[in-house]
Design a protein around this motif. Structure first.
Motif, PDB file in Angstrom:
ATOM      1  N   VAL A   1      -0.106   7.606   8.749  1.00 30.30           N
ATOM      2  CA  VAL A   1      -0.629   8.756   8.004  1.00 30.30           C
ATOM      3  C   VAL A   1      -1.428   8.241   6.817  1.00 30.30           C
ATOM      4  CG1 VAL A   1       1.194  10.342   8.718  1.00 30.30           C
ATOM      5  CG2 VAL A   1       1.515   8.954   6.672  1.00 30.30           C
ATOM      6  N   CYS A   2      -2.488   8.956   6.487  1.00 32.97           N
ATOM      7  CA  CYS A   2      -3.362   8.555   5.389  1.00 32.97           C
ATOM      8  C   CYS A   2      -2.729   8.933   4.057  1.00 32.97           C
ATOM      9  CB  CYS A   2      -4.724   9.218   5.538  1.00 32.97           C
ATOM     10  SG  CYS A   2      -5.851   8.882   4.169  1.00 32.97           S
ATOM     11  N   ALA A   3      -2.827   8.039   3.071  1.00 31.00           N
ATOM     12  CA  ALA A   3      -2.221   8.270   1.764  1.00 31.00           C
ATOM     13  C   ALA A   3      -2.877   9.408   0.999  1.00 31.00           C
ATOM     14  CB  ALA A   3      -2.291   6.988   0.929  1.00 31.00           C
ATOM     15  N   ALA A   4      -3.971   9.964   1.526  1.00 35.93           N
ATOM     16  CA  ALA A   4      -4.676  11.021   0.809  1.00 35.93           C
ATOM     17  C   ALA A   4      -4.765  12.327   1.588  1.00 35.93           C
ATOM     18  CB  ALA A   4      -6.095  10.547   0.465  1.00 35.93           C
TER      19      ALA A   4
ATOM     20  N   VAL B   1      14.114   9.411   6.770  1.00 36.47           N
ATOM     21  CA  VAL B   1      12.799   8.855   6.459  1.00 36.47           C
ATOM     22  C   VAL B   1      12.829   8.358   5.021  1.00 36.47           C
ATOM     23  CG1 VAL B   1      10.330   9.333   6.286  1.00 36.47           C
ATOM     24  CG2 VAL B   1      11.688  10.433   8.073  1.00 36.47           C
ATOM     25  N   LEU B   2      12.916   7.028   4.838  1.00 33.72           N
ATOM     26  CA  LEU B   2      13.049   6.451   3.501  1.00 33.72           C
ATOM     27  C   LEU B   2      12.178   5.200   3.381  1.00 33.72           C
ATOM     28  CD1 LEU B   2      16.917   6.738   3.058  1.00 33.72           C
ATOM     29  CD2 LEU B   2      15.182   8.060   1.827  1.00 33.72           C
ATOM     30  N   PRO B   3      11.590   4.984   2.199  1.00 30.74           N
ATOM     31  CA  PRO B   3      10.723   3.810   2.016  1.00 30.74           C
ATOM     32  C   PRO B   3      11.528   2.528   1.909  1.00 30.74           C
ATOM     33  CG  PRO B   3      10.909   5.045  -0.028  1.00 30.74           C
ATOM     34  CD  PRO B   3      11.600   5.868   1.021  1.00 30.74           C
TER      35      PRO B   3
ATOM     36  N   ALA C   1       0.317   7.327  -2.713  1.00 32.73           N
ATOM     37  CA  ALA C   1       1.328   6.889  -1.749  1.00 32.73           C
ATOM     38  C   ALA C   1       2.666   7.569  -1.975  1.00 32.73           C
ATOM     39  CB  ALA C   1       1.488   5.375  -1.816  1.00 32.73           C
ATOM     40  N   MET C   2       3.054   7.763  -3.228  1.00 36.36           N
ATOM     41  CA  MET C   2       4.351   8.376  -3.510  1.00 36.36           C
ATOM     42  C   MET C   2       4.362   9.832  -3.058  1.00 36.36           C
ATOM     43  SD  MET C   2       5.921   5.835  -4.572  1.00 36.36           S
ATOM     44  CE  MET C   2       7.451   6.681  -4.959  1.00 36.36           C
TER      45      MET C   2
ATOM     46  N   PRO D   1       4.204   1.196   2.916  1.00 32.10           N
ATOM     47  CA  PRO D   1       2.808   1.379   2.487  1.00 32.10           C
ATOM     48  C   PRO D   1       1.971   0.180   2.933  1.00 32.10           C
ATOM     49  CG  PRO D   1       4.369   1.525   0.638  1.00 32.10           C
ATOM     50  CD  PRO D   1       5.094   0.906   1.793  1.00 32.10           C
ATOM     51  N   VAL D   2       0.772   0.432   3.425  1.00 31.78           N
ATOM     52  CA  VAL D   2      -0.083  -0.646   3.944  1.00 31.78           C
ATOM     53  C   VAL D   2      -1.539  -0.346   3.582  1.00 31.78           C
ATOM     54  CG1 VAL D   2      -0.933  -1.819   6.005  1.00 31.78           C
ATOM     55  CG2 VAL D   2       1.466  -1.180   5.864  1.00 31.78           C
TER      56      VAL D   2
END
Length: 708
Positions: free
Chosen positions: A119-122, A172-174, A157-158, A269-270
């Motif tokens: 998914v895109c961060a924006a 679903v956790l970072p 990203a957050m 995050p990538v």
């Protein structure tokens, strides 16, 4: 699809794995533009498979090798790109994100043992991605999430992580957070270390400073509690709550077990352009995702349908593989992308090709023995020859003349058949016509190839409208299909879809058929009088004989009926077949010499035409029942749109998925020709529908005037 060379070099050495435990099959899914292909390219470059990463805009990526993909600047087909990390072969399966190519996504899910949601961060999380997540959850597919495109000017990203947690639900956790304070890198929540990417890939690791530790504490506690909740060691939670520091190795082991089981979903995050997160993602793919040994094999039966027992990813077991994609390459011909589930594929060996259950889409059932000449490891369009392909791995085969997408490949000594995966129904009709006679031959050849490779494409040769109709998933899918036809040498145009209407009598009428010809010698003589009455929908033709006194000899009664039926098939007013009438033959005349079967057939036809001229003929249009599955927030819009299409809503019911409903309605087919496109637009791609024929209803006079 296939070529011997790639724009990005030779792709490194081809890898033939011997142990299924050393294979990971990961499908990348997500909306169009989320960065799946760019991420795949970055991972290939990071692993040394290609010397440098290509770009989508320049058309130089490994996976978007199709001319249609390069023209549209988005993936239009499934592509496989393998790499090796920590002695584990990772088959990255890049899939299109646009809804028209969902069939490629389904094929990718079939070939994979885990799914990576990109998914895109924006951009947030779109409804189609949420629906796909639910599909994967229903079958227990292991999943992880990548927050991509961290370099986007609107990237947050957050916020995207919170959106994923809200959209995808529990578990679903970072695992990592983007470093703040102008740093380039990630903060590891489990290890409390800063992974510095300021010098590019690979990163350098250092202890996180006090500012970083303060930032990650809350997220770290939530992550550890989530991992411990999935642990099979029931004492861990008590130890953690008592303040004991749980060993990092224990947390990682439990994390990997939970991910493989499909109950925990790490978020990473990538940034593909800077390399941030690539090392951590590769570690997760090899360490957390399951091998083929941990993922079940789809149901397999014998050709006759009898059970054959359960299978596993055993290289020494019976051969069972499946063709997940078929492409036609201008140089090497038919290329079949194959996932091996059991046994081992070897070159110069005979195999059995079985395809069943797709006849309604133009795929006739077939069972053929063929020989595998060579086995290749695919890298996008580049084929690199290997010595074998074991259970759990993916390979490419060429020149299997009868192979189609979805076919099962097995041993000729023990032919088997895999349960097919669910494919969406194409609902957008496109009528094509060849420009010249030579184009007709090229069109016929290319259509067979396209249908063989694309199970979401349905071919219909409509005997009533005399149109060649391609049923596609949407406009983008239709554009790709037409481009491939033209690239194959068939110059084609599209034309408006014709709907097969029907004619009937709207009121009783009487008609006389007189066929008398005398020109010397044997003549023709037949006269018949009929009454015509309308019947209820679906009645067909009811022919009644009420002739008295032998005015029409008995041997010619059936001749009149034949003439009436023949004229009904041709139609009268607008050339559409006539239905649902009662024709009563009550009088007529015959000649002892000149009457014949042919003469009374002609008289019957003329009598029906005369009745139509004396009465009133109406047109009937086909009506389908549609079932629309949609989020509740779009319910009002869809109901209003169905009414505008002259639809009759039958009812609304709650779907098994919370927040979704199913609307059932009867809608004229003429109003459904572009419904697949319009519904997607109205609901941002979150709604789907099915349709089935119900009956014919009278066409409104205002519309009938345009037809006639």
């Amino acid at each position: 699809m296939a070529s011997k060379h790639s724009e990005n070099g030779d792709g490194g050495a081809a890898v033939a794995v011997d142990d299924p435990a050393k294979v990971r099959n990961i499908v990348l899914v997500g909306p169009s533009g989320s960065g799946k292909t760019t991420l795949t390219e970055a991972l290939l470059a990071a692993a040394g498979v290609i010397p440098r990463a290509g770009t989508v805009t320049e058309g130089t990526t490994v996976c978007d090798h199709d001319p249609a993909a390069q023209r549209q600047q988005r993936s239009v087909g499934l592509s496989v790109a393998p790499l090796v990390h920590n002695d584990v072969k990772i088959n990255l399966i890049d899939t299109p994100g646009y809804a028209d190519f969902v069939g490629e996504v389904r094929a990718g899910l079939r070939a994979a043992d885990g799914a990576l949601f990109v998914v895109c961060a924006a951009e947030g999380v779109d409804p189609a991605t949420i629906a796909l997540w639910a599909e994967c959850a229903a079958v227990g597919m292991p999943r992880a999430v990548v927050i991509a495109r961290l370099d986007h000017q609107r990237a947050d990203a957050m916020a995207e992580m919170r959106a994923c947690q809200e959209a995808f639900g529990a578990g679903v956790l970072p695992l990592y957070l983007p470093a703040g304070g102008g740093k380039t890198g990630l903060l590891g929540l489990i290890t409390r270390r800063f992974l510095d990417y300021s010098g590019g890939y690979p990163p350098t690791a250092a202890e996180a400073d006090e500012a970083d530790l303060a930032e990650i504490d809350e997220a770290r506690n939530e992550l550890i509690e989530g991992i411990i909740a999935e642990s099979e060691d029931e004492t861990l939670m008590d130890r953690y709550l008592e303040g004991e520091e749980i060993e990092t190795e224990t947390l990682i082991d439990d994390l990997e077990t939970a991910v493989a089981r499909g109950t925990f979903h790490p978020v990473i995050p990538v940034c593909a352009t800077s390399g941030v997160g690539l090392a951590e993602l590769l570690e997760a793919l090899t360490g957390a995702f399951p091998s083929p040994l941990e993922h079940g094999v789809p149901d397999v039966t014998e050709i006759n349908g009898n059970g054959s027992g359960s299978l596993r990813a055993d290289p020494d077991g019976p051969l069972v593989a499946e063709i997940v994609r078929t492409a036609i390459d201008s140089y090497v011909g038919r290329v079949s992308l194959v996932r091996v589930f059991s046994g081992t594929l070897r070159p110069e060996r005979p195999v059995h090709i079985s395809g069943h259950g797709m006849s309604e889409r133009g795929h006739e059932d077939h069972d053929v023995d063929e020989r595998v000449a060579h086995i290749y490891s695919p890298l996008g369009s580049n084929l690199r020859e290997v010595t074998h392909c074991v259970a759990g791995d993916i390979c490419a085969l060429t020149k299997l003349g009868s192979a189609e997408t979805g076919d099962t490949v097995s041993s000729p000594d023990k032919p088997l058949l895999m349960r097919p995966w669910t494919m969406p129904e194409p609902l957008l009709p496109v009528a094509v016509v060849a420009k010249t006679r030579s184009d007709e031959d090229a069109l016929s050849r290319n259509l067979n190839r396209l249908v063989a490779g694309d199970p979401t494409l349905r071919l219909e040769r409509n005997a009533e409208t005399h149109q060649l109709v391609l049923w596609c998933m949407g406009e983008a899918h239709a554009d790709v299909v037409l481009a491939r036809l033209r690239a194959g040498g068939a110059d084609v145009d599209t034309e408006p879809i014709k709907v097969a209407l029907r004619e009937t009598f709207a009121a009783p009428a009487r008609g006389k058929g007189r066929h008398v010809k005398q020109s010397g010698g044997h003549g023709q003589y037949a006269v018949c009088d009929i009454d015509v009455e309308p019947l209820p929908v679906g009645s067909g033709l009811e022919f009644v004989d009420k002739v008295v006194g032998g005015s029409v000899p008995s041997q010619y009664i059936s001749s009149v009926e034949k003439g009436v039926r023949a004229q009904m098939e041709k139609g009268i007013q607008a050339g559409y077949p006539m239905v649902d009438i009662r024709v009563t033959l009550f009088d007529g005349k015959a000649h002892s010499v000149d009457s014949s079967d042919a003469a009374f057939q002609t008289a019957g036809s003329l009598a029906l035409k005369d009745a139509a001229a004396n009465g009133r003929v109406s047109l009937l249009e086909p009506v389908d029942e549609v079932a629309v599955r949609l989020p509740d927030e779009h319910l009002g819009t869809v109901l209003g749109d169905l009414s505008s299409r002259r639809g009759r809503v039958l009812g609304t019911e709650a779907d098994e998925r919370p927040g979704y409903s199913i609307v059932r309605a009867e809608v004229p087919v003429t109003a459904l020709l572009r419904y697949a496109i319009d519904l997607r637009s109205m609901t941002s791609g979150s709604a789907t529908f099915t349709r089935s024929f119900v009956r014919y209803d009278p066409l409104p006079e205002a519309l009938a005037a345009h037809v006639t």
